[in-house]
Design an enzyme around this catalytic site. Structure first.
Site, PDB file in Angstrom:
ATOM      1  N   LYS A   1     -17.244 -63.217 -26.142  1.00  0.00           N
ATOM      2  CA  LYS A   1     -17.450 -64.647 -25.489  1.00  0.00           C
ATOM      3  C   LYS A   1     -15.932 -65.061 -25.466  1.00  0.00           C
ATOM      4  CE  LYS A   1     -18.092 -68.429 -25.432  1.00  0.00           C
ATOM      5  NZ  LYS A   1     -17.125 -69.572 -24.829  1.00  0.00           N
TER       6      LYS A   1
ATOM      7  N   GLU B   1     -13.826 -70.340 -21.615  1.00  0.00           N
ATOM      8  CA  GLU B   1     -14.093 -70.556 -20.059  1.00  0.00           C
ATOM      9  C   GLU B   1     -12.982 -71.193 -19.642  1.00  0.00           C
ATOM     10  OE1 GLU B   1     -16.297 -73.802 -22.297  1.00  0.00           O
ATOM     11  OE2 GLU B   1     -15.988 -71.720 -22.514  1.00  0.00           O
ATOM     12  N   ARG B   2     -11.910 -71.663 -20.399  1.00  0.00           N
ATOM     13  CA  ARG B   2     -10.711 -72.186 -19.823  1.00  0.00           C
ATOM     14  C   ARG B   2      -9.758 -71.308 -19.390  1.00  0.00           C
ATOM     15  NH1 ARG B   2      -8.937 -77.285 -23.896  1.00  0.00           N
ATOM     16  NH2 ARG B   2     -10.824 -78.468 -23.844  1.00  0.00           N
TER      17      ARG B   2
ATOM     18  N   SER C   1     -12.213 -74.725 -33.531  1.00  0.00           N
ATOM     19  CA  SER C   1     -12.097 -75.778 -34.343  1.00  0.00           C
ATOM     20  C   SER C   1     -12.934 -75.735 -35.628  1.00  0.00           C
ATOM     21  CB  SER C   1     -12.264 -77.136 -33.595  1.00  0.00           C
ATOM     22  OG  SER C   1     -13.822 -77.313 -33.303  1.00  0.00           O
TER      23      SER C   1
ATOM     24  N   CYS D   1      -2.756 -72.392 -33.755  1.00  0.00           N
ATOM     25  CA  CYS D   1      -3.406 -72.571 -35.284  1.00  0.00           C
ATOM     26  C   CYS D   1      -2.143 -72.533 -36.271  1.00  0.00           C
ATOM     27  CB  CYS D   1      -4.548 -71.710 -35.430  1.00  0.00           C
ATOM     28  SG  CYS D   1      -4.650 -70.114 -35.606  1.00  0.00           S
TER      29      CYS D   1
ATOM     30  N   GLU E   1      -6.085 -82.474 -36.989  1.00  0.00           N
ATOM     31  CA  GLU E   1      -5.113 -81.377 -36.190  1.00  0.00           C
ATOM     32  C   GLU E   1      -4.887 -82.197 -34.879  1.00  0.00           C
ATOM     33  OE1 GLU E   1      -5.283 -76.593 -35.358  1.00  0.00           O
ATOM     34  OE2 GLU E   1      -7.060 -77.660 -35.256  1.00  0.00           O
TER      35      GLU E   1
END
Length: 499
Positions: free
Chosen positions: A173, A176-177, A226, A281, A383
């Site tokens: 998965k 979706e961006r 996140s 990250c 962050e």
């Protein structure tokens, strides 16, 4: 409008009535495609295909599975330019950086090519009278991966390569961006000889994520995103009895000792802080010079290098980085810059308000530099995930060491020094999962493993390397004795021993 569909059972699967998400070009701010968003029924369909295909794939000997991995690697390399251009157009990172994204994923595919060796078990002859003991690693069945927008090639390859090589079917998965590259990677895997149904790609939002976490036949889930969502995913999946591996956010620190090679440290930190618009990250958004003289000289040299940075569209070969991924994310980063100013930080360089001629609607932010940041500031504690570098000043190494050690995140840290004993002591004492010594982005090579501490990682096993093999397999131990035709041993009602 181009439609991005699911990839299930080796073919594109379209749901014309399904909800859709817009895929933007971050350089222009325009919608360039629509991605179809799945439902729990879509996950059921993907799992059904995986259940059909997985037993035969698990029964395929490791050498033959390795040959598919070799072929997949070759096809990804052959299509590198297409993949990098596709990735850059949806994410916004420059093409050269997009190729690096793909290459770091390829390194794990290369590691997975050694799966015949990696799956070897252990054997003990004569563990007891006529008794031998051996172990074997067997696949779990179906595993799933939920991946973020910032590395749409690398992280899906990290997960899928290890899971598939170990004999599992895998359900991906992606974000979706920027969903096109994961689908293309799955198509190339099929072309490489991977059986249909072994690698499936389903797009979606929280509905699909929850369906993955709740599905009985999905045995393990790997997640990167996140920390708040990582914790949610971990708890829900583990509560459903799944093996979970969830990587969260980060606030990586770079500590500069007075004896550091300042020119090299500045060059490294500029790239680590602003590369990929800070959307990594393992970016380095906090730097801690030790000693006031170090801070003054470092800042002076840093400003010179920041002034040389070129922000441009993803196809600009001279650009150091491109736009952030979306309008909402741009606004979020800008809000953190203002927050830092309101908290008392010195705004040395303000990247807000940057506009690129011809691309005025793009999601661009120029480099931002904040000095005299303190640990109590929320802008430091959170962050930011953008092209923002914060400077915290420390008087001693001991003081500098406390900042990454006490921070809620523990992903990566770096120290810049010529002092071997100091670096060795720092690496031993700092409470962070990945340490760089004169290395600004200490992402481990594929035959080690990637993982942070504290709120940067939930679960006991890291990504790829031998931890990846352990995560996607389970150990079965066999104790065997073959009758020799001699006297029958007395029946025993106590725990058997090998003495």
């Amino acid at each position: 409008m181009r439609q991005i569909t699911h990839f299930i059972g080796g073919t594109a699967v379209s749901s014309p009535t399904a909800a859709k998400g817009n895929v933007f070009n971050p350089c222009t701010g325009q919608v360039q495609a629509q991605v179809q968003l799945g439902t729990a029924a879509t996950i059921d369909d993907a799992v059904a295909n995986a259940l059909t295909a997985q037993p035969a794939w698990a029964a395929t000997n490791p050498q033959r599975r390795a040959r598919v991995m070799f072929a997949w690697k070759a096809l990804i390399e052959a299509n590198m330019d297409e993949l990098a251009t596709m990735l850059a157009s949806e994410h916004g990172k420059v093409v050269a950086d997009a190729k690096g994204d793909i290459q770091r994923g390829l390194e794990v595919v290369e590691f997975a090519c050694g799966i015949p060796h990696l799956l070897k078990g252990e054997y003990s002859q004569g563990a007891g009278p006529g008794i031998d003991v051996y172990s074997m690693r067997q696949p779990l069945g179906i595993a799933a991966g939920i991946t973020p927008f910032n590395f749409p090639a690398m992280i899906p390859l990290w997960m899928s390569a290890m899971a598939i090589a170990c004999g599992n079917a895998f359900l991906l998965k992606p974000s979706e961006r920027d969903p096109s590259v994961p689908v293309r990677l799955a198509e190339l895997a099929l072309e490489a000889g991977l059986p249909a149904g072994i690698l499936n790609v389903v797009h979606g939002d929280k509905t699909v994520v929850d369906a993955i976490l709740d599905h009985h036949d999905i045995k393990a889930v790997s997640f990167v995103g996140s920390s708040d969502i990582a914790q949610y995913v971990y708890q829900r999946g583990a509560g459903n009895g799944k093996r979970m591996q969830c990587m969260g956010g980060a606030k990586n620190h770079g500590i500069i000792m007075p004896d550091a090679d300042l020119d090299q440290a500045v060059a490294d930190i500029v790239g680590a802080a602003y590369g990929s618009a800070g959307e990594r990250c393992m970016a380095l958004p906090v730097v801690i010079p030790v000693g006031e003289a170090t801070a003054v000289e470092f800042r002076k040299r840093l400003l010179i290098e920041i002034g040389k940075l070129r922000v441009g569209v993803s196809t600009d070969p001279d650009a150091h980085y491109g736009p952030v991924v979306g309008a909402g994310h741009k606004a979020r980063v800008e809000s953190y810059i203002q927050m830092a100013v309101d908290e008392g930080a010195e705004l040395v360089v303000d990247g807000r308000g940057f506009s690129l001629q011809g691309y005025e609607n793009g999601y661009f932010l120029a480099p931002t530099l904040l000095d005299h940041v303190t640990p109590n500031m929320k802008s430091y504690q959170d962050e930011i995930f953008g092209p923002v570098l914060q400077i915290i000043r420390a008087a001693t190494l001991e003081e500098a060491l406390q900042h990454p050690t006490k921070h809620q995140y523990g992903n990566g840290v770096a120290i810049f020094t010529r002092n071997g004993p100091a670096a060795r002591e720092f690496a031993a004492q700092v409470e962070v999962g990945m340490v760089g010594i004169n290395v600004p982005i200490p992402v481990p090579v594929a035959y080690h493993s990637f993982g942070g501490w504290k709120r940067s990682g939930f679960g006991d096993l890291n990504q790829y390397g031998m931890d990846g093999v352990r995560f996607y397999t389970r150990t079965k131990t066999v104790t065997q004795r073959w009758p020799t035709g001699g006297a029958v041993q007395d029946q025993s009602f106590v725990i058997p021993t090998m003495g």
